[in-house]
Write a protein that holds these residues in place. Structure first.
Motif, PDB file in Angstrom:
ATOM      1  N   SER A 103      -8.419   4.714 -11.780  1.00 54.57           N
ATOM      2  CA  SER A 103      -7.917   6.031 -12.195  1.00 54.57           C
ATOM      3  C   SER A 103      -8.244   7.032 -11.105  1.00 54.57           C
ATOM      4  CB  SER A 103      -8.572   6.452 -13.519  1.00 54.57           C
ATOM      5  OG  SER A 103      -9.975   6.499 -13.397  1.00 54.57           O
TER       6      SER A 103
ATOM      7  N   MET B 298       4.018   1.335 -14.222  1.00 56.79           N
ATOM      8  CA  MET B 298       3.676   2.636 -13.652  1.00 56.79           C
ATOM      9  C   MET B 298       3.930   3.768 -14.642  1.00 56.79           C
ATOM     10  SD  MET B 298       4.847   2.418  -9.650  1.00 56.79           S
ATOM     11  CE  MET B 298       3.680   1.791  -8.420  1.00 56.79           C
TER      12      MET B 298
ATOM     13  N   ARG C 271      -2.406   4.146  -3.669  1.00 63.35           N
ATOM     14  CA  ARG C 271      -2.282   3.121  -4.699  1.00 63.35           C
ATOM     15  C   ARG C 271      -1.893   1.772  -4.079  1.00 63.35           C
ATOM     16  NH1 ARG C 271       1.767   5.587  -8.996  1.00 63.35           N
ATOM     17  NH2 ARG C 271       2.772   6.235  -7.029  1.00 63.35           N
ATOM     18  N   THR C 272      -2.220   0.699  -4.778  1.00 63.13           N
ATOM     19  CA  THR C 272      -1.960  -0.657  -4.289  1.00 63.13           C
ATOM     20  C   THR C 272      -1.190  -1.444  -5.335  1.00 63.13           C
ATOM     21  OG1 THR C 272      -3.991  -0.650  -2.963  1.00 63.13           O
ATOM     22  CG2 THR C 272      -3.015  -2.795  -3.463  1.00 63.13           C
TER      23      THR C 272
ATOM     24  N   GLU D  32       0.861  -1.182   0.000  1.00 62.48           N
ATOM     25  CA  GLU D  32       0.000   0.000   0.000  1.00 62.48           C
ATOM     26  C   GLU D  32       0.895   1.228   0.000  1.00 62.48           C
ATOM     27  OE1 GLU D  32      -2.881   0.196   3.068  1.00 62.48           O
ATOM     28  OE2 GLU D  32      -4.098  -1.460   2.274  1.00 62.48           O
TER      29      GLU D  32
ATOM     30  N   ARG E 247      -4.553   3.106 -10.236  1.00 57.75           N
ATOM     31  CA  ARG E 247      -4.527   3.028  -8.772  1.00 57.75           C
ATOM     32  C   ARG E 247      -4.198   1.622  -8.282  1.00 57.75           C
ATOM     33  NH1 ARG E 247      -3.752   7.586  -6.825  1.00 57.75           N
ATOM     34  NH2 ARG E 247      -4.711   6.981  -4.833  1.00 57.75           N
ATOM     35  N   TYR E 248      -4.233   0.655  -9.193  1.00 60.28           N
ATOM     36  CA  TYR E 248      -3.990  -0.726  -8.801  1.00 60.28           C
ATOM     37  C   TYR E 248      -3.066  -1.374  -9.821  1.00 60.28           C
ATOM     38  CZ  TYR E 248      -4.909  -5.643  -7.703  1.00 60.28           C
ATOM     39  OH  TYR E 248      -4.780  -6.963  -7.375  1.00 60.28           O
TER      40      TYR E 248
ATOM     41  N   SER F  65      -3.044  -3.389 -14.746  1.00 58.94           N
ATOM     42  CA  SER F  65      -3.287  -2.173 -13.962  1.00 58.94           C
ATOM     43  C   SER F  65      -4.724  -1.760 -14.187  1.00 58.94           C
ATOM     44  CB  SER F  65      -2.353  -1.035 -14.374  1.00 58.94           C
ATOM     45  OG  SER F  65      -2.543  -0.695 -15.744  1.00 58.94           O
TER      46      SER F  65
END
Length: 264
Positions: free
Chosen positions: A264, A242, A221-222, A216, A249-250, A261
């Motif tokens: 948003s 990334m 983000r995770t 985390e 966000r994931y 991924s």
């Protein structure tokens, strides 16, 4: 002929009047050994006195370098250097053993005689890669999985470890198979493998099972990391993912050849 024979016999008698050559050589070697022994005695006695009997080469001060959290005074006190003793007789291995036993924060220490009158303690402290909350305290864990210190304030830069282990289902099977210490080791391996840019932003490392470890980040983000295996490949994949999806966000890199991924 008779005269010459008599003369030759006289010469041979003169040549054989002294000791045989082999005996002379043996005596010469013996004299050399005796002289060498006397020289060593006369040179060795002052040297022994200089190192063990004089006041010139005694341990009189201790210097400490390399500390970050520990203070030089703490290290010096734990070292228990026998001040006043001949410097050559100070047991540096015993000092190192005392320091590592008394101060677990010390990862390694080099104990050096600093002639003519000092002992230098060159310390390398452990660096926490994870912290485990224990009541109101925090346990620091280094990159070898060693729990080396309990502090009242969480150190900056080290993410918190959450062992959210279920006692049922596959998570329970993972716990029975690996045990908490192995799962802690897996979390440490993940923390070491995470890219530096992500590591600085990681707030928590969550371990649900051996194959379910996630990160985390501080901005919410995770990252689903999966197991601790293939850490280098997952780190490269996460960096590329990334960059390709800056608004996501994931991120899932549990299978580095098939990342994903979302959000948003």
């Amino acid at each position: 002929m008779a005269g010459s024979t008599t003369a030759e016999r006289g010469e041979r008698q003169q040549e054989s009047s002294g000791p045989p050559p082999r005996l002379r050589s043996r005596r010469a070697r013996l004299r050399a050994i005796v002289l060498l022994g006397l020289a060593l005695v006369f040179l060795g006695i002052p040297a022994i006195w200089l190192f063990y009997g004089s006041d010139w080469l005694r341990a009189e001060h201790v210097s400490v370098s390399g500390t970050r959290v520990l203070t030089p005074a703490q290290v010096e006190a734990a070292a228990e250097v026998p001040l006043g003793k001949p410097l050559i007789s100070v047991d540096t291995d015993a000092i190192e053993t005392r320091l590592r036993r008394t101060l677990p924060r010390i990862d390694s220490v080099d104990v050096v005689r600093s002639w003519p009158r000092g002992i230098d303690l060159k310390v390398v402290e452990r660096t926490p890669v994870l912290i485990v909350q224990k009541g109101e305290k925090f346990v620091e864990v280094d990159d070898d999985g060693v729990r080396f210190a309990t502090v009242s304030e969480a150190p900056k830069g080290a993410p918190a470890l959450e062992l959210t282990l279920s006692r049922t289902g596959s998570a329970a099977a993972s716990l029975r198979r690996f045990g908490e210490s192995r799962l802690l080791r897996a979390a440490v391996d993940v923390a070491r493998a995470v890219p530096a840019a992500v590591a600085h932003e990681t707030r928590t490392v969550k371990v649900r099972s051996y194959d379910d470890i996630s990160l985390e980040l501080r901005d919410g983000r995770t990252v689903l990391w999966g197991s601790s295996e293939k850490g280098a490949a997952k780190a490269r994949t996460l960096t590329a993912l990334m960059k390709a999806s800056p608004g996501a966000r994931y991120f899932d890199v549990s299978v580095p050849t098939a990342p994903a991924s979302s959000g948003s």
